[in-house]
Design a protein around this motif. Structure first.
Motif, PDB file in Angstrom:
ATOM      1  N   PHE A  22       0.857  -1.221  -0.049  1.00  0.00           N
ATOM      2  CA  PHE A  22       0.044  -0.075  -0.021  1.00  0.00           C
ATOM      3  C   PHE A  22       0.965   1.323   0.111  1.00  0.00           C
ATOM      4  N   ALA A  23       1.991   1.419   0.877  1.00  0.00           N
ATOM      5  CA  ALA A  23       2.855   2.396   0.792  1.00  0.00           C
ATOM      6  C   ALA A  23       3.769   2.579  -0.532  1.00  0.00           C
ATOM      7  N   GLY A  24       3.823   1.507  -1.056  1.00  0.00           N
ATOM      8  CA  GLY A  24       4.593   1.468  -2.242  1.00  0.00           C
ATOM      9  C   GLY A  24       3.806   2.086  -3.385  1.00  0.00           C
ATOM     10  N   ALA A  25       2.306   1.822  -3.495  1.00  0.00           N
ATOM     11  CA  ALA A  25       1.399   2.588  -4.325  1.00  0.00           C
ATOM     12  C   ALA A  25       1.290   4.096  -4.171  1.00  0.00           C
ATOM     13  N   PHE A  26       1.170   4.431  -2.964  1.00  0.00           N
ATOM     14  CA  PHE A  26       1.218   5.721  -2.433  1.00  0.00           C
ATOM     15  C   PHE A  26       2.347   6.544  -2.838  1.00  0.00           C
ATOM     16  N   ALA A  83      -2.587   8.924  -2.888  1.00  0.00           N
ATOM     17  CA  ALA A  83      -3.663   8.433  -2.189  1.00  0.00           C
ATOM     18  C   ALA A  83      -4.467   7.600  -3.129  1.00  0.00           C
ATOM     19  N   VAL A  84      -4.998   8.370  -4.089  1.00  0.00           N
ATOM     20  CA  VAL A  84      -6.055   7.726  -5.173  1.00  0.00           C
ATOM     21  C   VAL A  84      -5.291   6.452  -5.718  1.00  0.00           C
ATOM     22  N   THR A  85      -4.025   6.469  -5.843  1.00  0.00           N
ATOM     23  CA  THR A  85      -3.265   5.350  -6.651  1.00  0.00           C
ATOM     24  C   THR A  85      -3.565   4.276  -5.611  1.00  0.00           C
ATOM     25  N   ALA A  86      -3.028   4.605  -4.443  1.00  0.00           N
ATOM     26  CA  ALA A  86      -3.019   3.255  -3.449  1.00  0.00           C
ATOM     27  C   ALA A  86      -4.392   2.840  -3.038  1.00  0.00           C
ATOM     28  N   VAL A  87      -5.310   3.790  -2.785  1.00  0.00           N
ATOM     29  CA  VAL A  87      -6.730   3.189  -2.347  1.00  0.00           C
ATOM     30  C   VAL A  87      -7.087   2.416  -3.600  1.00  0.00           C
ATOM     31  N   VAL A  88      -7.409   2.923  -4.865  1.00  0.00           N
ATOM     32  CA  VAL A  88      -7.828   2.354  -5.858  1.00  0.00           C
ATOM     33  C   VAL A  88      -7.100   0.848  -6.192  1.00  0.00           C
TER      34      VAL A  88
END
Length: 213
Positions: free
Chosen positions: A134-138, A186-191
């Motif tokens: 998740f942190a990586g995507a964020f 945030a959008v990247t990680a959440v989606v």
């Protein structure tokens, strides 16, 4: 993020157009391996989603705009080379059909959003994701769009056609997107988490993209 015509010197626009063509030519040769498995059906869906998201712009000081780009998100799901081609296609259609970004500076806009953000975002994801996905995507979304903004700031700052000098453009674009990039992250990680929770095979696809890239 979409630079309009008249903001870059023709020599700067031509240089970054050549760089974009060169990088995308390499990406096209290497993208075949990224079309396997779960990623192939995602290509059209991801392109459509990124296209819609990029159409929502808000102005920032200095004559440009900010918006969700989705380069890092696309790279994580599709792989960096296919992701670069996907985002480049979106940027070209937006410029030619909807007038979002100039035609003469199209190569520069493609370089910023389809090359810099995609590859920087993907590199950040590969470094951070083994510790926390998740942190990586964020981090990929946040730092990817900031890097793309810095590239745009350099292009604007070195162009005599633009009213502001390099230090000003870097401050406006870089610092501005460093703050606004939190939204992109945030959008990247959440989606990404939502999609991989609903379709665990997408997580495996992203992992295999890391190995093959």
């Amino acid at each position: 993020m979409h630079i309009p015509d008249g903001f870059l010197d023709l020599s700067v626009a031509a240089l970054f157009a050549a760089l974009s063509v060169a990088v995308l030519a390499v990406a096209a040769r290497r993208a075949d391996g990224e079309l396997a498995g779960a990623r192939a059906p995602l290509l059209g869906v991801v392109a459509a989603g990124v296209f819609a998201a990029q159409m929502l712009n808000w102005p920032i000081p200095g004559g440009t705009s900010a918006h969700f780009v989705g380069g890092a998100f696309t790279a994580i799901l599709l792989g960096p080379h296919l992701g670069a081609l996907c985002v480049a296609t979106v940027v070209v259609v937006q410029a030619l059909v909807f007038g979002d970004g100039g035609v003469l500076v199209l190569g520069a806009n493609v370089f910023n959003m389809a090359v810099v953000q995609v590859y920087v975002g993907y590199a950040v994801y590969r470094v951070v994701a083994p510790y926390n996905e998740f942190a990586g995507a964020f981090a990929a979304g946040w730092l990817g769009i900031t890097a793309a903004a810095v590239a745009a700031g350099v292009q604007l700052g070195v162009s005599s056609a633009f009213a502001y000098e390099l230090g000003t453009t870097l401050a406006i674009m870089g610092v501005g997107h460093l703050v606004l990039g939190v939204v992109e992250g945030a959008v990247t990680a959440v989606v990404y988490r939502y999609l991989t929770d609903a379709r665990p095979d997408l997580r495996h696809a992203a992992t295999s993209a890391e190995v093959s890239a």
